[in-house]
Design an enzyme around this catalytic site. Structure first.
Site, PDB file in Angstrom:
ATOM      1  N   ALA A  90      39.583  54.029  60.622  1.00  0.00           N
ATOM      2  CA  ALA A  90      39.691  55.418  61.081  1.00  0.00           C
ATOM      3  C   ALA A  90      39.931  56.312  59.868  1.00  0.00           C
ATOM      4  CB  ALA A  90      40.836  55.571  62.070  1.00  0.00           C
ATOM      5  N   GLU A 111      29.701  54.015  66.776  1.00  0.00           N
ATOM      6  CA  GLU A 111      31.090  53.531  66.872  1.00  0.00           C
ATOM      7  C   GLU A 111      31.667  53.874  68.241  1.00  0.00           C
ATOM      8  OE1 GLU A 111      32.411  53.850  62.172  1.00  0.00           O
ATOM      9  OE2 GLU A 111      32.819  55.538  63.486  1.00  0.00           O
TER      10      GLU A 111
HETATM   11  C1  5RP Z   1      32.769  55.530  59.645  1.00  0.00           C
HETATM   12  C2  5RP Z   1      34.161  55.562  60.122  1.00  0.00           C
HETATM   13  C3  5RP Z   1      35.179  54.774  59.375  1.00  0.00           C
HETATM   14  O1  5RP Z   1      35.857  53.955  60.251  1.00  0.00           O
HETATM   15  C4  5RP Z   1      36.148  55.708  58.734  1.00  0.00           C
HETATM   16  O2  5RP Z   1      35.404  56.623  57.939  1.00  0.00           O
HETATM   17  C5  5RP Z   1      37.146  54.973  57.851  1.00  0.00           C
HETATM   18  O3  5RP Z   1      36.500  54.466  56.737  1.00  0.00           O
HETATM   19  P1  5RP Z   1      37.291  53.713  55.576  1.00  0.00           P
HETATM   20  O4  5RP Z   1      37.780  52.421  56.152  1.00  0.00           O
HETATM   21  O5  5RP Z   1      36.250  53.536  54.495  1.00  0.00           O
HETATM   22  O6  5RP Z   1      38.406  54.618  55.125  1.00  0.00           O
HETATM   23  O7  5RP Z   1      34.505  56.199  61.085  1.00  0.00           O
HETATM   24  O8  5RP Z   1      31.946  56.407  60.365  1.00  0.00           O
END
Ligand code: 5RP
Length: 222
Positions: A87, A107
């Site tokens: 997230a 997602e």
């Molecule tokens: C992708 C997402 C990812 O879950 C969110 O951006 C978190 O990414 P990260 O684990 O690289 O911080 O929603 O669309």
């Protein structure tokens, strides 16, 4: 601990969380992003203990395939026992902002089809109020300017994420200056704008479990 070490710790904790759910026929949902990637790499060690995965993005599908994990279409699997994803922000109610990696629509679909959503995040993602992270909104390309004007009327400062086309062939507007007091109401409000495909608020279907990586260890919040 570094942010990368915290991501590794929650990825390992997620493996322990889902292990009891795995079996010969089990297909799990797998998210997108750097934290989800760490989970995928660890999941590879259990490759022979489950049937395969539904991926929330082309990038995730490619990484899973690279580990020899079979990819299934959601239309052939029905409900999944569990979905594991990262997230961009998460609050005390386990509502989230997601979509920093532009994978929000798939997602949200995989999350909707899963009995349990396990969110994995390092402590920097935990917030009191959602909205410091710019809220992504996926739009049909021809509606981009119209949707942007509607978002301004709601108080946001939308910025076109130039050069990004989602896996669904759409575009992203990132909403800055948009603190969200009532995530469920705002999620529904944004969905009602014509031309919006999905918004990155995951409140109507938030996480069921948050594995939060902190310097004191991984906290399990429900
Ligand atoms: C992708 C997402 C990812 O879950 C969110 O951006 C978190 O990414 P990260 O684990 O690289 O911080 O929603 O669309």
């Amino acid at each position: 601990m570094t942010q990368d070490e915290l991501k590794d710790a929650v990825a390992a904790a997620a493996l322990d969380e889902i292990r009891p759910l795995l079996g010969r026929h089990t297909v799990i949902g797998v998210g997108t992003g750097s934290t989800a990637n760490r989970f995928i790499d660890k999941l590879a060690t259990l490759r022979d203990d489950f049937r395969g995965a539904v991926a929330s993005s082309e990038a995730t599908a490619e990484r899973l395939r690279g580990h020899g994990i079979e990819i299934f279409e959601l239309n052939e699997t029905g409900t999944l026992p569990v979905y594991v994803d990262g997230a961009d922000e998460v609050n005390a109610h386990l509502h989230m902002i997601k979509g920093g990696g532009a994978a929000l629509t798939r997602e949200k679909i995989v999350a909707a089809c899963s009995e349990r959503f396990v969110c994995i995040a390092d402590a920097s993602k935990r917030v009191e109020c959602l909205g410091d992270f710019p809220l992504p909104v996926e739009v049909i390309p021809m509606a981009r300017s119209y949707v942007a004007r509607e978002l301004v009327m709601l108080g946001a400062d939308p910025v076109y994420r130039e050069g990004v086309i989602t896996d669904n062939g759409n575009q992203i507007l990132d909403c800055y200056e948009f603190m969200i007091d009532d995530p469920e109401a705002m999620e529904a409000r944004l969905n009602a704008i014509v031309g919006v495909v999905t918004n990155g608020l995951f409140a109507a279907r938030g996480a069921d479990v948050l594995l939060l990586g902190t310097d004191q260890g991984v906290e399990r919040l429900t």
